[in-house]
Design an enzyme around this catalytic site. Structure first.
Site, PDB file in Angstrom:
ATOM      1  N   CYS A   1      -4.481  -3.160   4.187  1.00  0.00           N
ATOM      2  CA  CYS A   1      -4.215  -2.776   5.384  1.00  0.00           C
ATOM      3  C   CYS A   1      -5.240  -2.589   6.543  1.00  0.00           C
ATOM      4  O   CYS A   1      -5.777  -4.132   6.775  1.00  0.00           O
ATOM      5  CB  CYS A   1      -3.775  -1.377   5.351  1.00  0.00           C
TER       6      CYS A   1
ATOM      7  N   LYS B   1     -10.465   1.125  -0.901  1.00  0.00           N
ATOM      8  CA  LYS B   1     -10.119   0.696   0.365  1.00  0.00           C
ATOM      9  C   LYS B   1     -11.388   1.071   1.098  1.00  0.00           C
ATOM     10  O   LYS B   1     -11.574   2.625   0.953  1.00  0.00           O
ATOM     11  CB  LYS B   1      -8.769   1.326   1.034  1.00  0.00           C
TER      12      LYS B   1
ATOM     13  N   GLU C   1       0.989  -1.193  -0.074  1.00  0.00           N
ATOM     14  CA  GLU C   1       0.190  -0.091   0.041  1.00  0.00           C
ATOM     15  C   GLU C   1       0.757   1.495  -0.195  1.00  0.00           C
ATOM     16  O   GLU C   1       1.979   1.101   0.490  1.00  0.00           O
ATOM     17  CB  GLU C   1      -1.071  -0.039   1.219  1.00  0.00           C
TER      18      GLU C   1
END
Lengths: 448, 31
Positions: free
Chosen positions: A190, A157, A58
């Protein structure tokens, strides 16, 4: 394919200077190409070693130090994969997209799937009541290019981390999965790994075989370090997890790996140098179909079957990363302890090689809402070394331990079937699976 | 198994059904 070779690259991201105002597009592209130059070396090395796919971290192309305005020149229009686009062949189709073109050509020229994290921009206007005042949405976006350079996945995300003020939340969760010759793949980013949606959904409901996981994770001992947390998640969800982390020792960012339902295939943890690292491993393409596929664990079966161990000593309170745990001290070299908090009781049986006078351990329990940098409910049983022999330091980060445990068994009366088993050794090293096991009745125990 | 210099051992349970709709990033950020 029954098996495939997976690659993960831990990248020491070249980060732009902090600026509140946007730099010229050319300067932004220069910085991104410097990072892609490094990623290109890893891609070529992985392809030469037969890798089918490589995952990069990321923020791996431009870093994380941005205001909302300063990020804009780094963004590109990323279309939905349904448009069936190979940027390497048709670079102008969606405007100026040099980063997607380069990543697509890298994948095509090296015949390898590439997973990267870049920025997507979507213009909007006043007809959309949620449109930001500057007339666009900015998304933290994973992209996957297949071995012909085709854009096959795009994931925005969903669970942004508190400091990510440069991005917008997508309106809805996206469950991004796609089929390959080496299994069905899912993807998220993440902080998403703490979530049910999309993280558990893509595994339990959409039944992916492997998860692609770009991350920029800074380690927070004792319970929130990358390699232990991610390898534990892969075991608990019984799925392959290809985790590529950023590398930045100042930010305690390190810890990438290739994790499977049976254990760790490869991992990297380096707080000494500033260099990146490529890892490769051969994986089962469809672990569920394998005879070695682990059975589901009933995480509370054992703990509910035993009586709590009585103890004359009093519990005490201690904080682990803003969560107040109930602890009890391990006073002797061997023993049985139970500590409870609300509905959770944790049981520990252990035997040390010797009880050192300069090291203190405690058994802790937490049952409640974690409130910092995100809100999520936890039930945690943990055995940990306290930072000093002062019990008030139990829960503080510790780097090394010299007390050897010959036997141990940790279990808890969990009210959830999602329990991630972590075992971290001195120096933040993961314990090899030959030394411990997770029994079907929910004990994390030493292999005698 | 050999004796292990344990730093941390944990069973980390997630009670998803109690979670807020998004893993809370501050009310200002929610759309």
């Amino acid at each position: 394919l029954d098996t495939f070779i997976a690659a993960v690259y831990e990248h020491a991201v070249i980060i732009p200077n902090r600026t509140a105002t946007p730099v010229p597009k050319e300067e932004a592209l220069l910085l991104m190409n410097k990072n892609i130059d490094v990623l290109e070396k890893a891609v070529k090395l992985a392809a030469r070693q037969g890798a089918h796919i490589i995952v990069t971290p990321e923020d791996g192309v431009y870093g994380w130090v941005f205001t909302r305005e300063a990020l804009y020149p780094y963004l590109e229009e990323i279309p939905h994969p349904e448009v069936n686009w190979i940027p390497c062949k048709d670079p102008q189709r969606f405007g100026y997209t040099p980063v997607q073109e380069r990543l697509s050509c890298l994948a095509k020229d090296n015949s390898i799937y590439i997973v990267a994290n870049i920025g997507d921009k979507k213009p909007c206007n006043a007809s959309d009541p949620q449109c930001p005042s500057d007339g666009r949405y900015q998304y933290n976006t994973n992209v996957v290019f297949d071995s012909e350079g085709r854009l096959v996945a795009r994931y925005h995300k969903y669970n942004l981390f508190a400091p990510e003020i440069q991005f917008d939340f997508p309106k809805d969760t996206e469950h991004v999965t796609f089929d390959t010759p080496f299994g069905k793949l899912g993807i998220f980013t993440c902080f998403d790994i703490f979530s049910y949606d999309p993280a558990v959904v893509v595994v339990d409901e959409l039944q992916v075989d492997s998860v692609l996981y770009p991350t920029a994770w800074y380690n927070t001992l004792p319970l929130l370090s990358a390699a232990p947390f991610h390898s534990a998640w892969a075991r608990a969800l019984r799925v392959n997890l290809l985790s590529a982390n950023t590398h930045n020792t100042t930010m305690h960012m390190t810890g990438s790996g290739i994790y499977t339902p049976e254990g760790v295939k490869a991992y990297y943890y380096d707080m000494e140098t500033e260099s990146g690292q490529l890892m490769l491993s051969e994986l089962k393409a469809r672990p569920r179909r394998e005879p070695t596929y682990p059975a589901a664990v009933d995480w509370s079966a054992y703990a509910r079957s035993v009586k709590p161990f009585s103890s004359e000593q009093s519990d005490f309170r201690g904080m682990i990363y803003f969560d107040e745990f109930t602890f009890t001290e391990l006073k002797r070299n061997t023993g049985n302890y139970t500590v409870c908090q609300k509905d959770l009781c944790c049981h520990l049986t252990y035997k040390m090689s010797e009880k050192r006078s300069d090291e203190v351990y405690a058994l802790g329990a937490f049952d409640g809402l974690h409130m910092v940098e995100g809100q999520y409910y936890l039930q945690v049983c943990t055995l940990l070394k306290c930072q000093t022999t002062d019990l008030r330091t139990c829960g503080e980060p510790v780097g090394s331990a010299f007390t050897n445990f010959e036997e141990f068994s940790l279990s808890g009366t969990f009210g959830t079937s999602y329990v991630f088993p972590q075992l971290i050794l001195s120096g933040s090293q993961l314990a090899p699976e030959r030394h411990y096991e997770v029994s079907r009745d929910g004990r994390l125990k030493s292999r005698s | 198994g050999a004796p292990l210099p344990v730093l941390v051992m944990a069973l980390y349970g997630r009670m998803f059904e109690n979670d807020p709709p998004r893993l809370g990033q501050g009310p200002g950020k929610l759309q």
